[in-house]
Design an enzyme around this catalytic site. Structure first.
Site, PDB file in Angstrom:
ATOM      1  N   LYS A  40       0.850  -1.196   0.000  1.00 45.54           N
ATOM      2  CA  LYS A  40       0.000   0.000   0.000  1.00 45.54           C
ATOM      3  C   LYS A  40       0.886   1.247   0.000  1.00 45.54           C
ATOM      4  O   LYS A  40       2.092   1.155   0.273  1.00 45.54           O
ATOM      5  CB  LYS A  40      -0.926  -0.014   1.215  1.00 45.54           C
ATOM      6  CG  LYS A  40      -0.212   0.073   2.561  1.00 45.54           C
ATOM      7  CD  LYS A  40      -1.164  -0.216   3.723  1.00 45.54           C
ATOM      8  CE  LYS A  40      -0.417  -0.182   5.046  1.00 45.54           C
ATOM      9  NZ  LYS A  40      -1.191  -0.762   6.140  1.00 45.54           N
ATOM     10  N   TYR A 267      15.456  31.010   6.868  1.00 41.27           N
ATOM     11  CA  TYR A 267      14.249  31.682   7.368  1.00 41.27           C
ATOM     12  C   TYR A 267      14.281  31.774   8.892  1.00 41.27           C
ATOM     13  O   TYR A 267      14.584  30.794   9.567  1.00 41.27           O
ATOM     14  CB  TYR A 267      12.998  30.908   6.946  1.00 41.27           C
ATOM     15  CG  TYR A 267      12.699  30.993   5.472  1.00 41.27           C
ATOM     16  CD1 TYR A 267      12.379  32.207   4.879  1.00 41.27           C
ATOM     17  CD2 TYR A 267      12.726  29.847   4.685  1.00 41.27           C
ATOM     18  CE1 TYR A 267      12.090  32.277   3.516  1.00 41.27           C
ATOM     19  CE2 TYR A 267      12.437  29.906   3.334  1.00 41.27           C
ATOM     20  CZ  TYR A 267      12.123  31.114   2.749  1.00 41.27           C
ATOM     21  OH  TYR A 267      11.837  31.183   1.428  1.00 41.27           O
TER      22      TYR A 267
END
Ligand SMILES: *Cc1c(COP(=O)(O)O)cnc(C)c1O
Length: 374
Positions: A40, A267
């Site tokens: 999956k 940042y």
């Protein structure tokens, strides 16, 4: 290895290691127990369309996915073996189950009767595995409802009950008390069906942790996911497991810079150089699935040594310190997950820093990263 890539950021998948992990699972389980490989979520980020055919070739008998569209993708990749959809689905997804000749986890009578109607229309028998909720609390019939659900489903002309399964919630913990309780509930629910005179279809409950630690879970099938990819389901297991991670996540240094003492990086200026410092710029960031939580915390490997991340991980760029590493050049290979020389950065190490599990780290690697299968 030098390969031509659109962008110097890629995932390498080692098929030899996949084969080793598969052989480990085979050696651990009973001879009569078959393997239903859980692929999956694009094979936990490893690329289902490539992983599944390789596993099929190795001898995996069954595949598990989490939605019908994933099942269809495996059919397109040439998988002819049974594919079980493990999760509940909405009506809008039913047609794909029939189209892909998929086997659906059936967790409610509504789903079963809807699939029966659909089968009638398509003049096909829809295969289902009944789900029993023995303590996962997710989907499934409660143990005391199973027999009735089984009897009802059995009567439907266009339904074939191919299996019955349950899922363990705590098999990755040291203390197996809860797992034994789940096994006991599963077995007694199955006994009710047996006592009604029916031969049981395929029964299964074991996940990766159970394959390592709980031999009582080796029924008709086991459903390994994470250990196929060479990763441990947790660090709290009782038994050793000889696994090899099959995925490496790599990039290259795109620029080298020298910043003077007291320079801010990234940042929010969350890192300031104490002295002058040599830094390398990497062309990857959180858009690639490299977690922003690694800001000022994580490390990468360059020239066989650990290089710490400086400042915040950006969307598409990350800065690391190479002040202590000799002879770094633009174009040098950088390992974000995997081995370089003697050193290794595991998905588990990254998960630990991010307060999550290795499963989430590999699943979240961007599908846009090119994959190389070796
Ligand atoms: C994901 C999943 C598995 C595989 O779990 P691992 O811990 O990766 O082995 C097995 N069964 C079900 C129902 C699942 O959802």
């Amino acid at each position: 290895m030098r390969v031509e890539l659109k962008r110097p950021a890629w995932i390498e998948i080692d098929f030899k290691a996949l084969e080793k992990n598969y052989n480990f699972i085979r050696s651990r389980i009973d001879k009569k127990t078959k393997i239903a490989a859980v692929v999956k979520a694009n094979a936990y980020g490893h690329g289902a369309a490539k992983i599944a055919p390789k596993l099929s070739q190795l001898g995996v008998e069954y595949f598990c996915v989490s939605s019908p569209d994933e099942g269809i993708e495996l059919r397109r990749a040439g998988i002819k073996k049974p594919i079980l959809v493990l999760a509940e689905v909405l009506e809008t997804q039913y047609s794909e189950i029939v189209k892909g000749d998929l086997t659906q986890a059936a967790a409610s009578l509504e789903t079963i009767s809807a699939l029966d109607k659909l089968g009638a229309k398509a003049k096909k028998k829809v295969k289902v595995h009944l789900v029993v909720d023995t303590g996962m609390g997710r989907i499934g019939f409660f143990p005391d409802q199973l027999n009735e659900a089984y009897q009802l489903a059995k009567k439907l002309k266009n339904i074939k009950i191919d299996g019955i399964f349950s899922h363990l919630a705590r098999a990755d913990e040291k203390d197996k008390t809860y797992s034994y309780q789940q096994l006991q509930k599963f077995n007694s629910a199955l006994d009710n069906i047996r006592e009604s005179g029916f031969k049981l279809p395929l029964i299964h409950i074991g996940n990766s942790a159970a394959i390592i630690d709980l031999k009582e879970s080796f029924l008709d099938l086991v459903r390994p996911g994470i250990i196929l990819y060479g990763l441990l389901p947790s660090k709290n297991l009782n038994n050793e497991a000889a696994l090899t991670p099959i995925l490496s996540f790599k990039t290259r240094v795109v620029q080298l810079r020298q910043l003077s003492a007291g320079s801010a990086i990234g940042y929010g200026s969350t890192y300031k150089t104490e002295n002058k410092e040599k830094l390398a710029v990497l062309p990857i960031g959180y858009k690639d699935g490299y977690p922003r939580l690694l800001s000022n915390q994580g490390e990468v490997l360059i020239n066989g040594q650990r290089a710490p991340i400086r400042g915040r991980v950006c969307m598409g760029q990350t800065i690391v310190s190479v002040d202590h590493i000799k002879n770094v050049e633009v174009g040098d290979e950088v390992v974000l997950i995997g081995k370089q020389g003697e050193k290794e950065i595991s998905a588990a190490e990254i998960a630990e820093i991010c307060g999550t599990i290795n499963y989430e780290i590999v699943c979240n690697l961007s599908e846009r990263l090119e994959k190389i299968y070796v």
